[in-house]
Design a protein around this motif. Structure first.
Motif: not given
Lengths: 373, 137
Positions: B29-39
């Protein structure tokens, strides 16, 4: 060779021993089960961070300070930013909202660090259950940090002149929720450990340090407060908005591992108290000084030197910066609490048993990213 | 006396026996990333003005901007490479960019055992987050 020589045995503990967290190597000189002396060997994680600073601009170095003590990166950022501000002489000009956000993230990080410390310290001594409870609450804090900074461990959030970005409404909601539930969760750790007979047997009267010795060995933070010394930089040499906040300094007179455990447990509740006040007091306004909004704009402090210090979860973290008027520091010395504490291990555990050494290492909360730098 | 301590501890853990686990079933199950995610970065070649600010601010020096001259003598963008294995994901390049030509996405599943695959070029970086990128990366 006399018979007394034969009885003394040298034993290596670490760097891969599960209870010498990180890469601590201790050479124990033992007589039977008793410790006669310990020689710590540090430096396995040496990355030359102080030297790196000399080849980086002031803004570039902020993400590197994350990597000092990776368990409380926010506090490292905070300490570095306030040191550079001291060097520039702009400490009073940092916007008030930024100051409050800094205190919020620093105190959240203090709780997160103490949770990791409690989890691993209990695990070392043999109590496995608290680990799961502590990690559950730490996850909530990491989620909050991810929301505002975008990273879970190395935040690069507190910057010179303010903070990188404003906090979001979602963060505020999460924070309010956390502050409400944390004291209840704290009681669970308390139930599991504080009055537990096995825990008390393993930690009480182990590695007793007198107040005088603690000062002479340069201990700071909770390790010093466990030795009947009321000393907290947040209160004694206030910085940021700490003077406006109400909190107590917990300190205990016993000076043993159990006292240091109680100090840290109490500190988590005090941090929670600070957070409650911050939520109410935080004003609106800018979160960054106008001079430092552009990361590419070089900072050129006047020639001189400054020593900035912060009360981080481990103790006193200081940055001594010498400037020659260029955009890079001429020399940076980092006063890391872990380094001081690593060298207090031999003194504290002399005369105790090998299994007590594990408790001593845990009670000082030594992290090697910071110790070896 | 000693039994009492055990009873307290077990009572607490027993209470949690009937509650839902707090762990996440991540790979399934994929985790939702926050808007500011730095990838992983995404690069927009048409927005880039070749100022080289990102190259200069990068603490581990993993960005390389290739600038050449076209036959008319004008500056043009030849390449934009990021060595992702050196990158520390501090996000300074994104902050420093005056035209938002480089951004950070929430694409984080690009682990590989081959080190050479972490040298991302302009072609790969300008399609980050799209379906074909997943096959390339």
């Amino acid at each position: 060779m006399s018979s007394s020589d034969i009885r003394t045995v040298e034993l290596n503990m670490g760097p891969q021993h599960p209870s010498t967290h990180g890469v601590l190597r201790l050479i124990l000189r033992i007589n039977g089960e008793k410790i006669e002396n310990i020689f710590p060997r540090v430096g396995y994680l040496h990355r030359g961070i102080e030297k790196l600073a000399e080849n980086m601009t002031y803004q570039q170095f902020t993400p590197v300070t994350d990597r000092l003590d990776y368990v409380y990166s926010m506090n490292n950022n905070f300490a570095y930013a306030s040191s550079v501000e001291k060097l520039l002489g702009v400490t009073d000009q940092v916007p008030e909202r930024a100051q409050y956000i800094r205190v919020i993230v620093a105190e959240l990080d203090r709780i997160a660090n103490h949770l990791v410390w409690l989890a691993t310290h209990a695990l070392d001594i043999g109590a496995m259950t608290p680990y799961f409870y502590c990690m559950r609450e730490r996850e909530l804090i990491l989620d909050m940090f991810e929301e505002i900074s975008g990273a879970r461990l190395l935040y690069n959030y507190v910057r010179i002149g303010g903070v990188a970005k404003d906090i979001t409404p979602r963060f505020t909601d999460m924070l309010k929720e956390f502050v409400k539930i944390f004291p209840k969760r704290w009681k669970e750790y308390d139930t599991l450990l504080t009055k537990n007979r096995i825990w008390m047997k393993r930690t009480k009267d182990v590695a007793v340090i007198s107040t005088e010795d603690a000062i002479n060995w340069g201990l700071s933070g909770p390790s010093l407060r466990g030795s009947n010394m009321e000393w907290d930089l947040r209160k004694k040499k206030p910085y940021s908005v700490y003077p406006e906040l109400e909190f107590d300094i917990p300190y205990y007179s016993e000076g043993d591992v159990y006292a240091r455990y109680l100090v840290r447990m109490e500190e988590m509740l005090q941090s929670n108290r600070i957070l409650e006040q911050c939520i109410e007091k935080i004003p609106d306004g800018p979160t960054m000084m106008d001079d430092f909004k552009k990361v590419s704009k070089p900072i050129k402090p006047p020639a001189g030197e400054a020593y900035g210090y912060n009360e981080v979860p481990g103790g006193e973290l200081g940055f001594y910066i010498v400037s020659e008027g260029k955009n890079k520091p001429h020399r940076m010395k980092i006063r890391a609490p872990s380094f001081v504490h690593a060298y207090a291990i031999p003194f504290a555990s002399k005369g105790y048993l090998i299994s007590d050494v594990v408790a001593v290492i845990g009670s000082f909360d030594v992290v090697f990213g910071e110790c070896d730098r | 006396m000693f039994f009492n301590d055990l009873r307290k501890g077990f009572a607490l853990t027993f209470k949690y026996l009937f509650k839902k686990p707090v762990t996440e079933n991540y790979p399934y199950e994929k985790i939702e990333m926050p808007e500011r995610a730095r990838w992983l970065h995404r690069f927009y070649p048409d927005k880039c003005i070749m100022c080289k600010l990102c190259e200069n601010i990068c603490p581990p020096k993993c960005i390389a901007v290739g600038i050449g001259k076209n036959p008319e003598g004008k500056r043009e963008l030849r390449g934009y490479d990021i060595k992702i294995d050196r990158c520390i994901f501090c996000g300074l390049c994104v902050e420093v960019c005056p035209t938002k030509a480089i951004t950070m996405t929430d694409v984080h599943e690009f682990a590989d055992s081959n080190r050479n695959k972490f040298h991302f070029n302009m072609e790969q970086l300008s399609h980050t987050g799209e379906e074909e990128q997943k096959k390339v990366g």
